[in-house]
Design a protein around this motif. Structure first.
Motif, mmCIF file in Angstrom:
data_model
loop_
_atom_site.group_PDB
_atom_site.id
_atom_site.type_symbol
_atom_site.label_atom_id
_atom_site.label_comp_id
_atom_site.label_asym_id
_atom_site.label_seq_id
_atom_site.Cartn_x
_atom_site.Cartn_y
_atom_site.Cartn_z
ATOM 1 N N ASN A 156 87.008 71.736 -45.377
ATOM 2 C CA ASN A 156 87.720 70.785 -46.246
ATOM 3 C C ASN A 156 87.720 71.254 -47.693
ATOM 4 N N LEU A 157 86.622 71.842 -48.125
ATOM 5 C CA LEU A 157 86.524 72.368 -49.487
ATOM 6 C C LEU A 157 87.530 73.507 -49.694
ATOM 7 N N ILE A 174 92.180 79.106 -51.664
ATOM 8 C CA ILE A 174 90.846 79.479 -52.134
ATOM 9 C C ILE A 174 90.955 80.816 -52.869
ATOM 10 N N ASP A 175 90.253 80.915 -53.987
ATOM 11 C CA ASP A 175 90.287 82.190 -54.715
ATOM 12 C C ASP A 175 89.255 83.145 -54.123
ATOM 13 N N SER A 225 102.544 86.377 -56.158
ATOM 14 C CA SER A 225 102.155 84.991 -56.398
ATOM 15 C C SER A 225 100.687 84.795 -56.018
ATOM 16 N N SER A 226 99.862 84.425 -56.992
ATOM 17 C CA SER A 226 98.450 84.167 -56.684
ATOM 18 C C SER A 226 98.309 82.922 -55.812
ATOM 19 N N LYS A 227 99.253 81.999 -55.930
ATOM 20 C CA LYS A 227 99.226 80.797 -55.088
ATOM 21 C C LYS A 227 99.406 81.174 -53.614
ATOM 22 N N ARG A 236 94.652 83.528 -47.989
ATOM 23 C CA ARG A 236 93.204 83.743 -47.934
ATOM 24 C C ARG A 236 92.523 82.524 -47.303
ATOM 25 N N ALA A 237 92.958 81.326 -47.667
ATOM 26 C CA ALA A 237 92.379 80.099 -47.118
ATOM 27 C C ALA A 237 92.628 80.011 -45.613
#
Length: 155
Positions: free
Chosen positions: A87-88, A93-94, A132-134, A140-141
Motif C-alpha cells: 500500500n505504501l 515509487i522512487d 518521464s520520471s512519473k 518501478r512500483a
C-alpha cells in the motif's frame, strides 16, 4: 566520529538498542537531552530512518505519559506488514525507497545478495530510462509490487 552528524549518531544509538531486542520504547525529550539536541531532531531521525520500507514500525502516544515505540519487523513473516508495504508503494515509487525495501529484505535474510542485486538492476534508472520520471516510478512500483507478491507466495 568527526564526519558524523547528530542524526547518524542518534540512529546508531537506537539501532544498538534494537540489536538487543526487537522493540524499544523511548521518550523523545529524554533522547534529545541525552544527545543535547532539540526534540524535533529525534522526530527527523525516526521519520526518515525508521520507516516501514527500512523494516521498522513506529507507534507513538502523545501527552504526559507519551512514548515512541520502534519495533524491528521481519517484512516477510507478517502478511499485514507486506500489505502495508505494498500500500505504501502504491502506484509510484522512487528508486531510493525501492532500494530501502530491497535492502531490508536482504538484511532480514529473505533475499540473497545476488537476488537483491538482480531485483535492484531491474528497478534501476538505467533500466527504466524513460523521459518521464512519473512513468519510470509507476513501472518501478508495478515491478516491485509483483516481486513482493511473488516472494510472499513462493516457497
Amino acid at each position: 566520529m568527526q564526519n558524523q552528524n547528530i542524526s547518524d549518531i542518534i540512529e546508531r544509538y537506537l539501532k544498538s538498542i534494537l540489536a538487543d531486542s526487537r522493540q524499544v520504547e523511548i521518550r523523545r525529550s529524554e533522547i534529545a537531552q541525552l544527545f543535547n539536541c532539540v526534540p524535533s531532531q529525534i522526530n527527523y531521525v525516526i521519520n526518515t530512518r525508521f520507516t516501514i520500507q527500512n523494516g521498522y514500525i513506529v507507534r507513538s502516544k502523545r501527552g504526559g505519559g507519551g512514548y515512541i515505540r520502534i519495533a524491528k519487523v521481519n517484512l516477510t513473516e507478517d502478511s499485514t506488514i507486506l500489505d502495508d508495504l505494498i500500500n505504501l508503494i502504491g502506484d509510484e515509487i522512487d528508486l531510493n525507497k525501492a532500494f530501502q525495501i530491497i535492502q531490508s529484505l536482504f538484511q532480514d535474510g529473505f533475499l540473497s545478495r545476488r537476488e537483491a542485486n538482480i531485483i535492484l538492476a531491474s528497478l534501476d534508472k538505467k533500466t527504466l530510462a524513460f523521459k518521464s520520471s512519473k512513468l519510470e516510478n509507476a513501472l518501478r512500483a508495478r515491478i516491485l509490487v509483483n516481486v513482493l507478491n511473488r516472494l510472499r507466495y513462493d516457497d
